[in-house]
Scaffold this motif. Sequence first.
Motif, PDB file in Angstrom:
ATOM      1  N   ASN A 111      -0.783 -10.058  -5.848  1.00  0.00           N
ATOM      2  CA  ASN A 111      -1.689 -11.030  -5.240  1.00  0.00           C
ATOM      3  C   ASN A 111      -1.953 -10.588  -3.722  1.00  0.00           C
ATOM      4  O   ASN A 111      -2.995 -11.114  -2.982  1.00  0.00           O
ATOM      5  CB  ASN A 111      -1.007 -12.361  -5.400  1.00  0.00           C
ATOM      6  CG  ASN A 111      -1.707 -13.456  -4.180  1.00  0.00           C
ATOM      7  OD1 ASN A 111      -2.744 -13.880  -4.845  1.00  0.00           O
ATOM      8  ND2 ASN A 111      -0.946 -13.704  -3.047  1.00  0.00           N
ATOM      9  N   ALA A 112      -1.181  -9.960  -3.121  1.00  0.00           N
ATOM     10  CA  ALA A 112      -1.309  -9.559  -1.660  1.00  0.00           C
ATOM     11  C   ALA A 112      -2.664  -9.118  -1.377  1.00  0.00           C
ATOM     12  O   ALA A 112      -3.318  -8.168  -2.166  1.00  0.00           O
ATOM     13  CB  ALA A 112      -0.234  -8.523  -1.218  1.00  0.00           C
TER      14      ALA A 112
ATOM     15  N   SER B 176     -13.500 -20.417  -3.352  1.00  0.00           N
ATOM     16  CA  SER B 176     -12.972 -20.767  -2.001  1.00  0.00           C
ATOM     17  C   SER B 176     -11.621 -21.645  -2.092  1.00  0.00           C
ATOM     18  O   SER B 176     -11.905 -22.745  -2.638  1.00  0.00           O
ATOM     19  CB  SER B 176     -14.164 -21.235  -1.266  1.00  0.00           C
ATOM     20  OG  SER B 176     -15.378 -20.514  -1.108  1.00  0.00           O
TER      21      SER B 176
ATOM     22  N   THR C 252       0.877  -1.155   0.069  1.00  0.00           N
ATOM     23  CA  THR C 252      -0.024  -0.050   0.143  1.00  0.00           C
ATOM     24  C   THR C 252       1.023   1.143   0.119  1.00  0.00           C
ATOM     25  O   THR C 252       0.305   2.280   0.049  1.00  0.00           O
ATOM     26  CB  THR C 252      -0.862   0.174   1.194  1.00  0.00           C
ATOM     27  OG1 THR C 252      -0.075   0.283   2.239  1.00  0.00           O
ATOM     28  CG2 THR C 252      -1.897  -1.282   1.288  1.00  0.00           C
TER      29      THR C 252
ATOM     30  N   THR D   1      -4.524 -10.811  -8.734  1.00  0.00           N
ATOM     31  CA  THR D   1      -5.615 -11.807  -8.083  1.00  0.00           C
ATOM     32  C   THR D   1      -6.792 -10.882  -7.718  1.00  0.00           C
ATOM     33  O   THR D   1      -6.776 -10.072  -6.969  1.00  0.00           O
ATOM     34  CB  THR D   1      -4.948 -12.345  -6.809  1.00  0.00           C
ATOM     35  OG1 THR D   1      -3.744 -13.131  -7.229  1.00  0.00           O
ATOM     36  CG2 THR D   1      -5.980 -13.179  -6.139  1.00  0.00           C
TER      37      THR D   1
END
Length: 263
Positions: free
Chosen positions: A93-94, A199, A68, A152
């Motif tokens: 992806n984080a 999921s 960030t 992601t």
Amino acid sequence: MAAGLAEGKVALVTGAGSGIGRATAELFAAEGAAGVVVVDLNETGGKETVANIEAAGGRAVFLRADVTSEPEVAAMVKHAVDTYGRLDCAHNNAGTSGVGGAFIGFSLEEWNRVIAVNLTSVFLCMKHELAQMTTQEPLGGAHGARGVIVNTSSGAGVIGFPTLPHYVASKHGVLGLTKTAALEYAASGIRVNAILPGSTDTPMMRGYIGDNPAIEAAMKATVPTGEMGRPEQLAEAVVWLCSDRASWVNGESMLVDGGTVSR
Ligand SMILES: NC(=O)c1ccc[n+]([C@@H]2O[C@H](COP(=O)([O-])OP(=O)(O)OC[C@H]3O[C@@H](n4cnc5c(N)ncnc54)[C@H](O)[C@@H]3O)[C@@H](O)[C@H]2O)c1
């Protein structure tokens, strides 16, 4: 024998200290990457991923960075180039699941936190990754790209989930950023795609489930097979999208969810 999907490429994975990111970093290395930059806030997890890669004979370095923070993201891309000379594949992806709540009364602080981790981070990472990728020559011959990015998103990038306005908005936003960058940099030889996991059994998911078997059953019930995905199944999609075998795939939002969103 066919060369590995990531043969000779330099890869960077954010959130690679755990779950889907770790599995992807490990697969890049197993598929012949020249080096993998493992990025995470979590130093212990990130160093474990590097140890796993090295134990299997691969090359990787850990960098602690908060995605960030623009200075830290810029330093992350610089670290990849300083260490391995270029940046071919980036998996942004984080992410975080965030704390849910009813729309009315939803905390602005929690909204801002999740948008920063899941969406602003992808904007910042792409901004600095694209800046590097546009300066380098393509690798890999006729179908070689100058660089490839995979972001992601989530099934929540295409459908709504009550009580998760921040998460759903952030993951829809990742698809908008993906399409915009894909169009803007196609002519530069850079591809940008997104995976949308269903999921998946990761530490994030385990944190969400806690010790409540009803939540676990509900998460499994979202998937037509009745089982959650494994991080390795997401990694396969990312490494393939980054490979020259996916040379005509650009701007794509790829569901990797066992059919969940098709129902
Ligand atoms: N697990 C699922 O079911 C699922 C489903 C859909 C989408 N996703 C998405 O997949 C991605 C990975 O999730 P996961 O399940 O592997 O989670 P995880 O919690 O196992 O891994 C996420 C990693 O990101 C790191 N991270 C978080 N904030 C960061 C920051 N500001 N800077 C750097 N690193 C940071 C964490 O330390 C952690 O190691 C996330 O974007 C998540 O939203 C997961």
